[in-house]
Motif scaffolding. Structure first.
Motif, mmCIF file in Angstrom:
data_model
loop_
_atom_site.group_PDB
_atom_site.id
_atom_site.type_symbol
_atom_site.label_atom_id
_atom_site.label_comp_id
_atom_site.label_asym_id
_atom_site.label_seq_id
_atom_site.Cartn_x
_atom_site.Cartn_y
_atom_site.Cartn_z
ATOM 1 N N GLY A 191 -31.184 -20.307 11.412
ATOM 2 C CA GLY A 191 -31.419 -21.747 11.569
ATOM 3 C C GLY A 191 -30.260 -22.614 11.122
ATOM 4 N N GLU A 192 -29.158 -21.971 10.772
ATOM 5 C CA GLU A 192 -27.994 -22.734 10.307
ATOM 6 C C GLU A 192 -26.852 -22.635 11.327
ATOM 7 N N PHE A 193 -26.306 -23.783 11.682
ATOM 8 C CA PHE A 193 -25.168 -23.829 12.603
ATOM 9 C C PHE A 193 -23.935 -23.367 11.850
ATOM 10 N N ILE A 194 -23.272 -22.315 12.351
ATOM 11 C CA ILE A 194 -22.108 -21.861 11.575
ATOM 12 C C ILE A 194 -20.777 -22.136 12.268
ATOM 13 N N GLY A 195 -20.820 -22.664 13.488
ATOM 14 C CA GLY A 195 -19.573 -23.061 14.125
ATOM 15 C C GLY A 195 -19.670 -22.987 15.634
ATOM 16 N N ALA A 196 -18.619 -23.498 16.291
ATOM 17 C CA ALA A 196 -18.597 -23.486 17.756
ATOM 18 C C ALA A 196 -17.169 -23.375 18.251
ATOM 19 N N VAL A 197 -17.038 -22.821 19.442
ATOM 20 C CA VAL A 197 -15.721 -22.743 20.089
ATOM 21 C C VAL A 197 -15.861 -23.179 21.544
ATOM 22 N N TYR A 198 -14.764 -23.659 22.088
ATOM 23 C CA TYR A 198 -14.687 -23.868 23.532
ATOM 24 C C TYR A 198 -14.310 -22.546 24.173
ATOM 25 N N ARG A 199 -14.881 -22.262 25.331
ATOM 26 C CA ARG A 199 -14.437 -21.116 26.144
ATOM 27 C C ARG A 199 -13.824 -21.725 27.393
ATOM 28 N N ILE A 200 -12.540 -21.476 27.568
ATOM 29 C CA ILE A 200 -11.772 -22.194 28.588
ATOM 30 C C ILE A 200 -11.395 -21.259 29.727
ATOM 31 N N ALA A 201 -11.740 -21.653 30.944
ATOM 32 C CA ALA A 201 -11.359 -20.856 32.123
ATOM 33 C C ALA A 201 -11.512 -21.717 33.367
ATOM 34 N N GLU A 202 -10.725 -21.432 34.363
ATOM 35 C CA GLU A 202 -10.890 -22.106 35.645
ATOM 36 C C GLU A 202 -12.118 -21.520 36.327
ATOM 37 N N GLY A 203 -12.756 -22.290 37.163
ATOM 38 C CA GLY A 203 -13.893 -21.757 37.910
ATOM 39 C C GLY A 203 -15.198 -21.940 37.156
ATOM 40 N N THR A 204 -16.225 -21.336 37.723
ATOM 41 C CA THR A 204 -17.586 -21.541 37.213
ATOM 42 C C THR A 204 -17.860 -20.733 35.965
ATOM 43 N N ARG A 205 -17.295 -19.537 35.906
ATOM 44 C CA ARG A 205 -17.669 -18.614 34.837
ATOM 45 C C ARG A 205 -16.663 -18.678 33.689
ATOM 46 N N THR A 206 -17.172 -18.982 32.501
ATOM 47 C CA THR A 206 -16.289 -19.137 31.344
ATOM 48 C C THR A 206 -16.626 -18.094 30.291
ATOM 49 N N ASN A 207 -16.845 -16.873 30.735
ATOM 50 C CA ASN A 207 -17.201 -15.799 29.807
ATOM 51 C C ASN A 207 -15.944 -15.162 29.230
ATOM 52 N N VAL A 208 -15.976 -14.899 27.931
ATOM 53 C CA VAL A 208 -14.841 -14.221 27.289
ATOM 54 C C VAL A 208 -14.643 -12.846 27.923
ATOM 55 N N ALA A 209 -15.761 -12.209 28.320
ATOM 56 C CA ALA A 209 -15.668 -10.884 28.955
ATOM 57 C C ALA A 209 -14.868 -10.947 30.249
ATOM 58 N N LEU A 210 -14.775 -12.149 30.842
ATOM 59 C CA LEU A 210 -14.019 -12.300 32.090
ATOM 60 C C LEU A 210 -12.638 -12.901 31.837
ATOM 61 N N GLY A 211 -12.268 -13.006 30.569
ATOM 62 C CA GLY A 211 -10.925 -13.434 30.246
ATOM 63 C C GLY A 211 -10.783 -14.877 29.800
ATOM 64 N N ALA A 212 -11.896 -15.575 29.553
ATOM 65 C CA ALA A 212 -11.790 -16.962 29.080
ATOM 66 C C ALA A 212 -11.090 -16.997 27.721
ATOM 67 N N ARG A 213 -10.299 -18.080 27.518
ATOM 68 C CA ARG A 213 -9.646 -18.259 26.217
ATOM 69 C C ARG A 213 -10.577 -19.073 25.322
ATOM 70 N N THR A 214 -10.418 -18.934 24.025
ATOM 71 C CA THR A 214 -11.288 -19.696 23.117
ATOM 72 C C THR A 214 -10.437 -20.600 22.216
ATOM 73 N N ARG A 215 -11.000 -21.764 21.917
ATOM 74 C CA ARG A 215 -10.367 -22.725 21.003
ATOM 75 C C ARG A 215 -11.460 -23.290 20.106
ATOM 76 N N PRO A 216 -11.107 -23.684 18.882
ATOM 77 C CA PRO A 216 -12.145 -24.262 18.014
ATOM 78 C C PRO A 216 -12.740 -25.519 18.634
ATOM 79 N N CYS A 217 -14.023 -25.706 18.478
ATOM 80 C CA CYS A 217 -14.723 -26.882 18.985
ATOM 81 C C CYS A 217 -15.214 -27.683 17.779
ATOM 82 N N PRO A 218 -14.877 -28.967 17.722
ATOM 83 C CA PRO A 218 -15.316 -29.741 16.555
ATOM 84 C C PRO A 218 -16.835 -29.832 16.483
ATOM 85 N N GLU A 219 -17.323 -29.819 15.262
ATOM 86 C CA GLU A 219 -18.766 -29.904 15.040
ATOM 87 C C GLU A 219 -19.209 -31.355 15.223
ATOM 88 N N SER A 220 -20.328 -31.554 15.864
ATOM 89 C CA SER A 220 -20.892 -32.903 15.968
ATOM 90 C C SER A 220 -22.384 -32.812 15.681
#
Lengths: 290, 54
Positions: A191-220
């Motif tokens: 029940g505790e939010f421990i963080g978030a990242v952006y998954r960045i990729a061109e196209g519809t699918r932004t899965n890390v398994a498909l090669g998406a890059r990750t960057r820290p995402c600010p908490e809001s």
């Protein structure tokens, strides 16, 4: 970590030990949590068996069906599992997840389930094109197709009709949100939010398994609230919640994953958040309470 | 080091290798599973199934 939880014998169910599992094992050793690695491919149980084998179970089984039934076996034996069989069932089925999110009044893209390809075509006339067709069960962005128009939908549904198994003929369709080349993965533990990242990729699918890059995402406040609420709505104590931003910047929930893959997350946040450590701490604490 | 069951190249393993661990052969890129430890034995890892994921 209390002295009591150091005595806990936790089973980690995993038929494959990948980087995330290694991190979890290392965290257990660091935190002094007694654990046993159990390969679910070797699991079996009598229907009337009721003797708990462990104090708690962390379910890291990679196969959805095996993960679900392994959790059911453990729960029948009297051993609590993280995540529970009920949560695995909801998170592992996109329609059940959509219904759980809708029941909690959480924002998500418009989604329909057509019980036949013909019914899905009728629903698509209301949702409009382009839209996404997704398999009810599946991960890593597999078999997600963008339907650009009715002709394409009819063509794709011809292939769907040819798939084996009645479940394949249920059509889960979602409106296509014009997301800004990224989605958001948030991790919630207990029940505790421990963080978030952006998954960045061109196209519809932004899965890390498909090669998406990750960057820290600010908490809001909004992101935290939605991620925690989505995990709760699906009953997942340990959850990876995926969200997208629409053209107005509004956050929409896409899915909740019960077997959190966090290597991309960890790569983006570095040492600032120890996902494996947080999961192990939570599992050990819960196991000591059971 | 253990021989890759596909291409027989040497695959890096260690004393800390675990059963069911998935390693990749640097030469042929095959995914391999640790099926025994002490000494480490490798076999071709199972193909990803339809319901695999998270």
């Amino acid at each position: 970590m209390s002295g009591q939880s150091r005595q806990v014998a936790v089973a980690v169910l995993a038929s494959q030990v990948r980087l995330d599992e290694r991190r979890l094992f290392d965290a257990m050793e660091r935190q002094g949590v007694r654990f046993q690695h159990v390969d679910p491919r070797e699991m079996w149980s009598f229907a009337d068996e009721r003797l708990p084998r462990w104090r708690g179970v962390l379910n890291r089984e990679i196969g959805q069906v095996r993960a679900l039934y392994a959790a059911r076996i453990c729960e029948a034996l009297g051993t609590p599992v993280l995540n529970s069989a009920a949560a695995i069932q909801v998170c592992g089925d996109k329609w059940q997840t959509s219904q759980a999110l809708a029941a909690a009044n959480l924002p998500a893209p418009r989604t329909v389930l057509g019980l036949t390809p013909e019914a899905a075509l009728a629903a698509l006339a209301q949702i409009g094109y382009p839209a996404l067709i997704k398999p009810l069960v599946g991960s890593w962005g597999r078999l997600i197709v963008t339907l650009r128009d009715e002709q394409m939908a009819e063509d794709v549904f011809d292939y769907v009709r040819a798939l084996p198994g009645p479940q394949s003929h249920l059509i889960y369709v979602q409106e296509l949100i014009a997301k800004p080349g990224r989605d958001i993965r948030a991790i919630v533990v207990g029940g505790e939010f421990i963080g978030a990242v952006y998954r960045i990729a061109e196209g519809t699918r932004t899965n890390v398994a498909l090669g998406a890059r990750t960057r820290p995402c600010p908490e809001s406040a909004e992101l935290t609230k939605l991620a925690v609420a989505a995990a709760a709505a699906t009953g997942a104590d340990i959850a990876a919640v995926d969200l997208i931003e629409d053209e107005d910047g509004r956050l929409l929930l896409i899915e909740v994953n019960h077997r959190v893959e966090f290597s991309g997350f960890q790569q983006a946040v570095g040492d600032r958040v120890d996902v494996a450590g947080r999961i192990v701490e939570y599992v050990a604490t819960r196991s000591a309470q059971w | 080091m253990t021989a890759c069951p596909i291409c027989e190249s040497s695959v890096e393993t260690s004393d800390t290798s675990r059963l069911s661990e998935i390693v990749e052969c640097a030469d042929c890129r095959s995914e391999l599973e640790v099926v025994a430890v002490g000494p480490v034995m490798l076999a071709v890892a199972p193909e990803a199934e339809e319901d695999w994921g998270q």
